[in-house]
Design a protein around this motif. Structure first.
Motif: not given
Length: 317
Positions: A233-261
Motif C-alpha cells: 500500500l506504499r502508494g497510498d501513504l503520505v507525509d503531512v504537516t498540519v498547522t492547527v489552533t492550539g490544542g486541536a488535532g489530538e488524533e493526528l498528534a497521536q500518530r506523529g509529533t506536535r510542536v506547540s506555540g
C-alpha cells in the motif's frame, strides 16, 4: 443499549490498557489513553473509573482503584491462560473497538475477560486504545472468525472479494497467513493460488469465506506481514504537516509529533507532522477539524481536504 455499548468499550479499553501497563496509573493517564473517559472533569472521570473498577471486579477482573490510582493485579487472574499466535493477538486487540454498536458487538463481548487474561494487548496500533475508522464498523464477525481459525489451522480458503463499490465480487482462493492493521484499516494477507503470489485484501471487502480441500502443500507464511501490507500500500501513504489552533488535532498528534506555540501570522498555533499514514485517513481526519486548521502541506492533500469539505457542504444543502 447505546449506553451499554459505551460502557463495554470503556471497560474493555481500561482492562487492556492496564494489562499492558507496567505500573499503576492515575486518572489523568486513563483520560488521555483510554477511550470513554475524556471530555469530563477530573472528579467525574475519577468517579467513573471507580465505578468501572467495581463492575470489572464483579466480572472477575482483579482491578483495583485506591488513592487516585488504578491497576490490575495480573498475578490474581484465575482464568486459564490463553495461548495466542501473533495474528490472533492482533485480532484480540480489536476487541475493544469491536465492542461498539454494530454487527460485531456481541462477538467482542463474548469472553473478552478471558482474552484479557492472556495478557494479549492491542497490536493494531502503536497508539493507545482510542479512535477507529469505519472499517471496524463494517467488518463481519463470521468473516473475521473464519479467517482466524483457518490461519491457525493452515487451512486454504475461498472467498468473495469486491475490488470497488459497484464491481462484481471475484472468487479468490488463498492460503491465509494473518490479519494486519495499518492506519486503523484491517487487511488480510495470504498466498493467492490462482495468481501464484502474495496478495493483500481489505478485510471489509471479503465475504463468504469457505474452506477449500486441496492435495498440494499449504504455502507457508513468508516474511513479516506488517511489512508486506506496508509495501503493498506504499502508494497510498503520505507525509503531512498540519498547522492547527492550539490544542486541536489530538488524533493526528497521536500518530506523529506536535510542536506547540508556532507563530503563524501573530497567532500561537501548533504544527503536527505525521509520516507514512494512509492518505484517505489523513484527509478525513484533517477535514473533521474544519475551522481549527490553519494550513496543510503538501498541496495535493490540502486540495483533497477542500474537495471533501465542499462535497459534504453540497450534500447538506
Amino acid at each position: 443499549m447505546a449506553n451499554d455499548n459505551d460502557m463495554v468499550v470503556r471497560q474493555v479499553g481500561l482492562t487492556f490498557a492496564l494489562l499492558a501497563s507496567p505500573e499503576k496509573r492515575d486518572v489523568a493517564w486513563v483520560q488521555a489513553h483510554v477511550d470513554g473517559y475524556g471530555g469530563r472533569s477530573r472528579d467525574a472521570a475519577a468517579h467513573l473509573v471507580e465505578r468501572d473498577v467495581r463492575e470489572l471486579r464483579d466480572l472477575g477482573v482483579p482491578a483495583r482503584y485506591q488513592n487516585g490510582q488504578v491497576w490490575v493485579v495480573k498475578d490474581l487472574y484465575e482464568l486459564p491462560a490463553v495461548d495466542l499466535t501473533a495474528e490472533e493477538a492482533s485480532v484480540v486487540g480489536l476487541a475493544a473497538d469491536l465492542s461498539k454498536p454494530g454487527s460485531l458487538g456481541e462477538f467482542a463481548r463474548s469472553g473478552w475477560t478471558k482474552l484479557a487474561a492472556s495478557g494479549a494487548t492491542r497490536s493494531m496500533d502503536a497508539t493507545a486504545l482510542m479512535s477507529v475508522s469505519n472499517d471496524i464498523f463494517q467488518l463481519r464477525a463470521d468473516t473475521l472468525r473464519a479467517i482466524v481459525k483457518c490461519v491457525q489451522a493452515n487451512q486454504r480458503i475461498s472467498f468473495d472479494f469486491v475490488r470497488a463499490p459497484g464491481k462484481d465480487p471475484e472468487r479468490r482462493v488463498v492460503d491465509p497467513w494473518g490479519v494486519v492493521s495499518l492506519n486503523n484499516r484491517a487487511y488480510f494477507v495470504g498466498f493467492d493460488i490462482d495468481r501464484d503470489d502474495v496478495r493483500v485484501f481489505r478485510l471489509k471487502k471479503v465475504s463468504r469465506v469457505k474452506k477449500v480441500r486441496h492435495s498440494d502443500a499449504f504455502h507457508e507464511r513468508a516474511g513479516d506481514l506488517q511489512a508486506l501490507v506496508e509495501a503493498s500500500l506504499r502508494g497510498d501513504l503520505v507525509d503531512v504537516t498540519v498547522t492547527v489552533t492550539g490544542g486541536a488535532g489530538e488524533e493526528l498528534a497521536q500518530r506523529g509529533t506536535r510542536v506547540s506555540g508556532v507563530d503563524t501570522g501573530g497567532e500561537d498555533n501548533d504544527t503536527i507532522t505525521v509520516r507514512g499514514v494512509d492518505r484517505d485517513w489523513a484527509v478525513r481526519t484533517i477535514a473533521s477539524l474544519a475551522g481549527q486548521v490553519v494550513a496543510v502541506e503538501p498541496g495535493e492533500v490540502r486540495q483533497d481536504v477542500v474537495k471533501l469539505l465542499r462535497t459534504a457542504a453540497e450534500g447538506s444543502n
